[in-house]
Design a protein around this motif. Sequence first.
Motif, mmCIF file in Angstrom:
data_model
loop_
_atom_site.group_PDB
_atom_site.id
_atom_site.type_symbol
_atom_site.label_atom_id
_atom_site.label_comp_id
_atom_site.label_asym_id
_atom_site.label_seq_id
_atom_site.Cartn_x
_atom_site.Cartn_y
_atom_site.Cartn_z
ATOM 1 N N TYR A 184 -14.223 16.170 78.648
ATOM 2 C CA TYR A 184 -14.107 15.864 80.074
ATOM 3 C C TYR A 184 -15.397 15.261 80.620
ATOM 4 O O TYR A 184 -15.360 14.296 81.384
ATOM 5 C CB TYR A 184 -13.733 17.104 80.887
ATOM 6 C CG TYR A 184 -12.306 17.557 80.699
ATOM 7 C CD1 TYR A 184 -11.248 16.658 80.720
ATOM 8 C CD2 TYR A 184 -12.011 18.891 80.515
ATOM 9 C CE1 TYR A 184 -9.943 17.072 80.551
ATOM 10 C CE2 TYR A 184 -10.696 19.317 80.344
ATOM 11 C CZ TYR A 184 -9.663 18.403 80.372
ATOM 12 O OH TYR A 184 -8.372 18.826 80.209
ATOM 13 N N TYR A 209 -12.515 25.472 74.581
ATOM 14 C CA TYR A 209 -13.077 25.326 75.924
ATOM 15 C C TYR A 209 -14.325 24.450 75.880
ATOM 16 O O TYR A 209 -14.462 23.507 76.665
ATOM 17 C CB TYR A 209 -13.401 26.709 76.499
ATOM 18 C CG TYR A 209 -14.155 26.649 77.798
ATOM 19 C CD1 TYR A 209 -13.504 26.328 78.989
ATOM 20 C CD2 TYR A 209 -15.526 26.887 77.849
ATOM 21 C CE1 TYR A 209 -14.200 26.252 80.190
ATOM 22 C CE2 TYR A 209 -16.226 26.815 79.041
ATOM 23 C CZ TYR A 209 -15.554 26.494 80.205
ATOM 24 O OH TYR A 209 -16.254 26.413 81.390
ATOM 25 N N SER A 234 -14.121 18.613 88.037
ATOM 26 C CA SER A 234 -12.786 18.070 87.773
ATOM 27 C C SER A 234 -11.693 19.119 87.906
ATOM 28 O O SER A 234 -10.585 18.803 88.349
ATOM 29 C CB SER A 234 -12.739 17.428 86.387
ATOM 30 O OG SER A 234 -12.961 18.403 85.375
ATOM 31 N N ILE A 235 -11.974 20.350 87.550
ATOM 32 C CA ILE A 235 -10.956 21.394 87.631
ATOM 33 C C ILE A 235 -10.455 21.573 89.062
ATOM 34 O O ILE A 235 -9.279 21.844 89.303
ATOM 35 C CB ILE A 235 -11.482 22.724 87.032
ATOM 36 C CG1 ILE A 235 -10.342 23.714 86.887
ATOM 37 C CG2 ILE A 235 -12.601 23.294 87.855
ATOM 38 C CD1 ILE A 235 -10.701 24.939 86.068
ATOM 39 N N THR A 288 -17.652 27.887 93.306
ATOM 40 C CA THR A 288 -16.662 27.059 94.001
ATOM 41 C C THR A 288 -17.326 26.283 95.132
ATOM 42 O O THR A 288 -17.138 25.066 95.251
ATOM 43 C CB THR A 288 -15.512 27.930 94.545
ATOM 44 O OG1 THR A 288 -14.848 28.553 93.442
ATOM 45 C CG2 THR A 288 -14.518 27.111 95.349
ATOM 46 N N SER A 326 -19.535 23.436 93.721
ATOM 47 C CA SER A 326 -18.744 22.336 93.160
ATOM 48 C C SER A 326 -18.069 21.526 94.258
ATOM 49 O O SER A 326 -18.036 20.292 94.199
ATOM 50 C CB SER A 326 -17.686 22.878 92.193
ATOM 51 O OG SER A 326 -18.298 23.416 91.052
ATOM 52 N N LEU A 385 -8.256 29.492 90.443
ATOM 53 C CA LEU A 385 -8.952 29.008 89.250
ATOM 54 C C LEU A 385 -9.801 30.083 88.566
ATOM 55 O O LEU A 385 -10.416 29.815 87.544
ATOM 56 C CB LEU A 385 -9.829 27.803 89.624
ATOM 57 C CG LEU A 385 -9.063 26.585 90.136
ATOM 58 C CD1 LEU A 385 -10.025 25.541 90.680
ATOM 59 C CD2 LEU A 385 -8.188 26.000 89.033
ATOM 60 N N LEU A 439 -6.734 14.215 81.532
ATOM 61 C CA LEU A 439 -6.160 15.526 81.231
ATOM 62 C C LEU A 439 -5.070 15.403 80.155
ATOM 63 O O LEU A 439 -5.046 16.179 79.196
ATOM 64 C CB LEU A 439 -5.581 16.138 82.507
ATOM 65 C CG LEU A 439 -4.999 17.525 82.425
ATOM 66 C CD1 LEU A 439 -6.068 18.547 82.072
ATOM 67 C CD2 LEU A 439 -4.331 17.896 83.739
ATOM 68 N N PHE A 486 -8.104 18.618 89.712
ATOM 69 C CA PHE A 486 -6.824 18.872 89.039
ATOM 70 C C PHE A 486 -5.963 19.802 89.888
ATOM 71 O O PHE A 486 -4.771 19.575 90.069
ATOM 72 C CB PHE A 486 -7.024 19.503 87.662
ATOM 73 C CG PHE A 486 -7.689 18.627 86.630
ATOM 74 C CD1 PHE A 486 -7.520 17.245 86.621
ATOM 75 C CD2 PHE A 486 -8.488 19.185 85.652
ATOM 76 C CE1 PHE A 486 -8.135 16.451 85.668
ATOM 77 C CE2 PHE A 486 -9.099 18.395 84.688
ATOM 78 C CZ PHE A 486 -8.917 17.026 84.693
ATOM 79 N N GLN A 487 -6.577 20.843 90.423
ATOM 80 C CA GLN A 487 -5.836 21.814 91.226
ATOM 81 C C GLN A 487 -5.391 21.199 92.557
ATOM 82 O O GLN A 487 -4.268 21.435 93.005
ATOM 83 C CB GLN A 487 -6.676 23.067 91.469
ATOM 84 C CG GLN A 487 -5.930 24.189 92.148
ATOM 85 C CD GLN A 487 -4.731 24.675 91.339
ATOM 86 O OE1 GLN A 487 -4.759 24.730 90.112
ATOM 87 N NE2 GLN A 487 -3.672 25.007 92.027
ATOM 88 N N SER A 525 -17.378 17.895 84.388
ATOM 89 C CA SER A 525 -16.219 18.721 84.041
ATOM 90 C C SER A 525 -16.085 19.908 84.990
ATOM 91 O O SER A 525 -14.984 20.397 85.227
ATOM 92 C CB SER A 525 -16.316 19.197 82.592
ATOM 93 O OG SER A 525 -17.470 19.995 82.409
ATOM 94 N N ARG A 550 -14.803 20.746 77.519
ATOM 95 C CA ARG A 550 -15.847 20.426 78.508
ATOM 96 C C ARG A 550 -16.620 19.180 78.083
ATOM 97 O O ARG A 550 -16.944 18.338 78.916
ATOM 98 C CB ARG A 550 -16.814 21.605 78.686
ATOM 99 C CG ARG A 550 -16.170 22.848 79.219
ATOM 100 C CD ARG A 550 -16.443 23.259 80.556
ATOM 101 N NE ARG A 550 -17.678 22.885 81.165
ATOM 102 C CZ ARG A 550 -18.057 23.362 82.322
ATOM 103 N NH1 ARG A 550 -17.309 24.238 82.932
ATOM 104 N NH2 ARG A 550 -19.173 22.978 82.883
#
Length: 144
Positions: A25, A18, A39-40, A67, A70, A60, A111, A43-44, A36, A22
């Motif tokens: 990324y 992990y 980015s998640i 959340t 971000s 997530l 990714l 991606f989602q 990073s 990070r």
Amino acid sequence: MKNKENFENIGRYFSQMYRKGRIFYSQELKKFGLGSGQSIFLFQLYKKDGVSQDELANTLYIDKGTTARSLKTLEEAGFIKREVSDSDKRVNIVRLTEKGLKLEPEITAVLKEWDRILAHSLSEEEQKTLLTLLKKISDSNLMK
């Protein structure tokens, strides 16, 4: 209990991967003005655009405050927009902007590159086994 020198800890390896991920990324996504942590969410959203902010947080496994922060950063950078739901004024729907959509191939390539790095020393069969085991662990009810 086993001798301390012989004790293997699965969580330690997950934690190392992990942290290394990070770092990777962060380095790769810096050129897009992304961290990073943001980015998640992209991606989602590339998987499923137009979802509620709460759904993103739940999917997530990220708390609502993190959340919101971000998504605010992504919104200010022009990658997403948040709209109040027509059916429930308390719900924010998150959608990719044109800027966010344009970056999908490049973000997805980052990714895929991380996956390639992780799997480079594994045979195809080992990769399949690892993926099966990781899915099994991830899908299990870890928090009772």
